[in-house]
Design a protein around this motif. Structure first.
Motif, short mmCIF file in Angstrom:
data_model
loop_
_atom_site.label_atom_id
_atom_site.label_comp_id
_atom_site.label_asym_id
_atom_site.label_seq_id
_atom_site.Cartn_x
_atom_site.Cartn_y
_atom_site.Cartn_z
N GLN A 528 23.01 36.53 40.86
CA GLN A 528 22.48 35.85 42.04
C GLN A 528 23.61 35.41 42.97
O GLN A 528 23.50 35.51 44.21
CB GLN A 528 21.64 34.64 41.60
N GLN A 529 24.74 34.94 42.40
CA GLN A 529 25.87 34.53 43.22
C GLN A 529 26.50 35.72 43.96
O GLN A 529 26.88 35.63 45.13
CB GLN A 529 26.94 33.86 42.35
N VAL A 530 26.60 36.85 43.23
CA VAL A 530 27.19 38.05 43.85
C VAL A 530 26.35 38.51 45.04
O VAL A 530 26.86 38.91 46.10
CB VAL A 530 27.32 39.18 42.82
N ASN A 531 25.05 38.45 44.86
CA ASN A 531 24.15 38.91 45.92
C ASN A 531 24.09 37.94 47.11
O ASN A 531 23.75 38.34 48.22
CB ASN A 531 22.74 39.12 45.38
N SER A 532 24.41 36.69 46.87
CA SER A 532 24.21 35.69 47.93
C SER A 532 25.53 35.18 48.53
O SER A 532 25.51 34.50 49.54
CB SER A 532 23.41 34.50 47.38
N SER A 533 26.65 35.46 47.87
CA SER A 533 27.92 34.89 48.32
C SER A 533 28.78 35.95 49.01
O SER A 533 28.81 37.11 48.58
CB SER A 533 28.67 34.28 47.14
N ASN A 534 29.54 35.52 50.04
CA ASN A 534 30.49 36.38 50.73
C ASN A 534 31.93 36.06 50.34
O ASN A 534 32.86 36.65 50.87
CB ASN A 534 30.33 36.23 52.24
N ASP A 535 32.07 35.08 49.38
CA ASP A 535 33.40 34.64 48.95
C ASP A 535 33.80 35.46 47.73
O ASP A 535 33.28 35.27 46.62
CB ASP A 535 33.37 33.15 48.61
N SER A 536 34.75 36.42 47.94
CA SER A 536 35.17 37.31 46.87
C SER A 536 35.79 36.55 45.71
O SER A 536 35.53 36.85 44.54
CB SER A 536 36.17 38.35 47.41
N SER A 537 36.61 35.55 45.96
CA SER A 537 37.29 34.78 44.91
C SER A 537 36.27 34.05 44.04
O SER A 537 36.37 34.01 42.81
CB SER A 537 38.25 33.78 45.54
N ARG A 538 35.29 33.48 44.69
CA ARG A 538 34.26 32.73 43.97
C ARG A 538 33.43 33.67 43.09
O ARG A 538 33.10 33.34 41.94
CB ARG A 538 33.37 32.00 44.97
N VAL A 539 33.13 34.84 43.62
CA VAL A 539 32.34 35.82 42.86
C VAL A 539 33.12 36.28 41.63
O VAL A 539 32.60 36.40 40.52
CB VAL A 539 31.96 37.02 43.75
N GLN A 540 34.44 36.57 41.84
CA GLN A 540 35.27 37.04 40.73
C GLN A 540 35.38 35.97 39.63
O GLN A 540 35.34 36.28 38.43
CB GLN A 540 36.65 37.42 41.25
N LYS A 541 35.52 34.72 40.01
CA LYS A 541 35.59 33.64 39.02
C LYS A 541 34.30 33.56 38.20
O LYS A 541 34.32 33.40 36.97
CB LYS A 541 35.85 32.30 39.70
N ALA A 542 33.17 33.68 38.88
CA ALA A 542 31.89 33.63 38.18
C ALA A 542 31.75 34.78 37.19
O ALA A 542 31.25 34.61 36.08
CB ALA A 542 30.75 33.64 39.21
N VAL A 543 32.25 35.97 37.58
CA VAL A 543 32.17 37.14 36.70
C VAL A 543 33.04 36.94 35.46
O VAL A 543 32.64 37.23 34.32
CB VAL A 543 32.57 38.42 37.45
N VAL A 544 34.28 36.45 35.68
CA VAL A 544 35.18 36.20 34.54
C VAL A 544 34.57 35.21 33.57
O VAL A 544 34.57 35.41 32.34
CB VAL A 544 36.55 35.71 35.06
N ASP A 545 34.05 34.09 34.06
CA ASP A 545 33.44 33.08 33.19
C ASP A 545 32.25 33.63 32.43
O ASP A 545 32.07 33.35 31.24
CB ASP A 545 33.02 31.86 34.02
N ALA A 546 31.44 34.42 33.13
CA ALA A 546 30.24 34.98 32.50
C ALA A 546 30.60 35.93 31.36
O ALA A 546 30.02 35.89 30.27
CB ALA A 546 29.39 35.68 33.54
N VAL A 547 31.59 36.81 31.59
CA VAL A 547 32.02 37.77 30.56
C VAL A 547 32.61 37.03 29.36
O VAL A 547 32.36 37.38 28.20
CB VAL A 547 33.01 38.79 31.15
N SER A 548 33.43 36.00 29.65
CA SER A 548 34.05 35.22 28.57
C SER A 548 32.99 34.57 27.68
O SER A 548 33.08 34.62 26.45
CB SER A 548 34.96 34.15 29.17
N ASN A 549 31.98 33.98 28.30
CA ASN A 549 30.92 33.32 27.52
C ASN A 549 30.04 34.31 26.79
O ASN A 549 29.62 34.07 25.66
CB ASN A 549 30.07 32.44 28.44
N LEU A 550 29.75 35.43 27.44
CA LEU A 550 28.84 36.42 26.87
C LEU A 550 29.42 37.05 25.60
O LEU A 550 28.74 37.22 24.60
CB LEU A 550 28.50 37.49 27.90
N PHE A 551 30.70 37.39 25.66
CA PHE A 551 31.32 38.08 24.53
C PHE A 551 32.20 37.16 23.66
O PHE A 551 32.87 37.65 22.74
CB PHE A 551 32.16 39.26 25.04
N ASP A 552 32.21 35.86 24.02
CA ASP A 552 32.97 34.88 23.25
C ASP A 552 34.44 35.29 23.12
O ASP A 552 35.00 35.38 22.01
CB ASP A 552 32.35 34.69 21.86
#
Length: 601
Positions: A528-552
């Protein structure tokens, strides 16, 4: 008796002398006396009849039969005529007083005469007197040779008759007591569920049947005879500990499995090492083995303060009691074991319900330890999960009862304990339960070996994962009753381990599902953030956090392709849980580059 009769005895004794001097008459009289003592009749009635015949025979006016008391110190009236006595309160005469003077004072008024005197005949033998016959007769008869000869013949018949009837009455009384005791014992064997109460019933019955002064029941326990109970009619002894087999005469019974009779216990016998026999003067003994399936499990023994008291018949009676006793003990123990197992299963069910309900592994491990020590009744229990990748135990939990002198509860929560114990390794290697006697576990570190810990009995069972591979251990030691662990204990602990394994598998599966659900939730948020945000840095941070949590995982990076350089440069990264901003070039070969740009992993 008329005055004329009295005068004829005093002044003209030829009539009596003539009758008492006839051999044929002697034979008739002795046969008549002997036939009077029929077994089964009442002894006082028989002696009353015999006394009447003797008084008529020698034309006496009064007479009395007296028997010695058990302690031989008193004469007790059993039958009399011509005395002021009561049928309901017989005379009791001390032996150390003047017997003739005592009896003369108790003659019926009008019978006493100067020409008369007492003729005393002692019954029995010189070494074994049983009583006396006192006859108040004409004075000249006391010293008359023919009269004394006749009375000597009558004495032999009367003494043997009394002894025969007393022996019969004793046997009859003993038989009645035995039957009553056996009936009570039979009821007790079928109804008593307490071993000590049953033992009291057994000892009282055995004492009554063989007329003993003391009876013991001793049960075999780990190389010694455990004192269960000792009884007598005067006292009940309790709590005298064990009897070491090495120094006790009863050891022969255990070793050979056969009865022992001692008819004269030596004053320095090792029986006197027993605390409850130390100050007693028992002189004869019978001990018979109590067996189950030809194996001696205990001893039934009796003591008497009389030498040579017991016979082979007494031994056979005790042997006949030993069989039902063994069966009753087996039944009681079976019932106790059934009750114990039911209680253990009840406790196990209660703890299992708690284990299944928990979703935290640490809490589950503590519950497993509590369940283990409750279910098998031990003072020490432990549980741990084994991590084969790190060669360490994790979530290790131990309970040590304060009675053992250690801290009540110790845990290794966030840390792990190095795995070195040989018995644990054996359980993990084989995947089977292990039950041992006393063992010594050694804990080692890199430099030295610590002092060993002696465990009184060891029982360990494996925990398994979803693939049936051993993933942990549950152990118990130090049973509260001091005994070693049994097959039944192993079965209970294995049941607990099976339930615990399922609970641990469920928790891990639950945690995995919970983690995946959380990761999917984060991915949805990132999408949802990727689709709604134009801030590349913010999107990349959200992706890193999500992958870290998903795969521990703790390290994640995002690399962007630079067409001008035809290379990948890291634009966002998470290294060991720490965010890092970098613009480093990511070196990859052509084949990897081809796969990445073709949408392959």
């Amino acid at each position: 008796m008329s005055t004329e009769s009295k005068s004829s005895i005093v002044h003209n004794p030829s009539r009596l002398e003539e009758s008492t001097n006839s051999k044929q008459w002697h034979k008739i009289v002795t046969n008549m006396i002997r036939n009077s003592f029929e077994v089964g009749k009442n002894l006082p009635d028989v002696l009353s009849s015999v006394l009447e015949s003797i008084l008529v025979l020698i034309q006496a006016r009064a007479g009395m039969f007296m028997l010695l008391s058990d302690d031989k110190l008193r004469l007790v009236e059993i039958a009399s005529k011509g005395f002021t006595t009561s049928k309901f309160q017989p005379l009791t005469i001390p032996r150390n007083i003047d017997l003739e003077g005592f009896l003369r004072k108790r003659l019926i008024p009008g019978i006493e005469c100067e020409e008369r005197d007492f003729l005393i005949v002692w019954l029995g033998t010189k070494d074994s007197e049983i009583g006396a016959l006192a006859i108040y007769c004409a004075g000249w008869l006391v010293h008359d040779q023919n009269t004394n000869k006749l009375l000597e013949l009558l004495k032999a018949q009367i003494s043997s008759g009394i002894e025969r009837m007393l022996a019969y009455n004793k046997i009859k009384r003993r038989d009645l007591i035995a039957k009553a005791s056996l009936m009570q014992l039979g009821k007790a064997l079928g109804s008593k569920l307490d071993i000590k109460k049953l033992a009291h019933q057994i000892t009282h019955a055995a004492m009554a049947i063989v007329e003993a002064d003391l009876c013991d029941v001793l049960l075999l326990k780990q190389g010694s005879l455990e004192f269960l109970v000792a009884s007598s009619f005067n006292k009940i002894l309790k709590g005298y500990g064990d009897v070491p087999l090495k120094n006790d005469p009863a050891a022969r019974i255990v070793e050979r499995g056969k009865p022992v009779i001692i008819r004269n216990i030596h004053p320095k016998s090792r029986f006197h090492n027993r605390l409850w026999l130390k100050d007693e003067q028992y002189k004869s003994y019978i001990g018979v083995p109590i067996k189950q399936e030809d194996k001696v499990i205990g001893i039934l023994e009796v003591f008497s303060k009389s030498s040579a008291k017991f016979s082979d018949a007494d031994q056979k009676i005790l042997q006949s009691l030993a069989g039902p006793i063994a069966a009753a003990l087996r039944n009681i123990r079976s019932i106790e074991e059934t009750k114990k197992k039911a209680e253990e299963l009840k406790i196990l069910h209660s703890h299992t319900s708690q284990i299944v309900a928990k979703t935290d592994i640490e809490k589950v491990m503590k519950e497993i330890v509590d369940a283990a020590r409750s279910a098998v009744g031990c003072l020490m229990a432990a549980a741990a999960l084994y991590n084969s990748k790190t060669n360490c135990f994790e979530y290790r939990t131990t309970y040590i009862d304060p009675i053992l002198g250690e801290r009540g509860l110790t845990k290794a929560q966030a840390t792990s304990a190095t795995y070195t114990e040989d018995v644990y390794a054996e359980i993990l290697r084989t995947g089977r339960a292990l039950r041992l006697d006393d063992i010594r576990l050694h804990k080692k570190d890199n430099s030295k070996q610590s002092e060993g810990v002696l465990l009184r009995g060891f029982l360990g069972v494996p925990l398994v994962d979803e693939h049936k591979n051993t993933c942990g251990v549950v152990m118990a030691s130090f049973k509260k009753d001091g005994s070693l662990f049994t097959e039944a204990d192993e079965e209970v602990l294995s049941t607990l381990a099976n339930q615990a394994s399922i609970a641990i598998q469920s928790i891990r599966l639950y945690q995995q599902l919970e983690q995946k659900a959380k990761g999917l939730k984060n991915l949805l948020a990132v999408s949802q953030q990727v689709n709604s945000s134009n801030d590349s840095s913010r999107v990349q941070k959200a992706v890193v956090d999500a992958v870290s949590n998903l795969f521990d995982v703790k390290s994640v990076c995002i690399a962007l392709y630079n067409e001008a350089e035809d290379s990948l440069r890291i634009s966002r990264s998470l290294i060991n849980g720490v965010e890092a901003l970098a613009n480093e070039k990511l070196l990859i070969d052509k084949s990897m580059k081809s796969q990445l740009f073709n949408g392959k992993q």
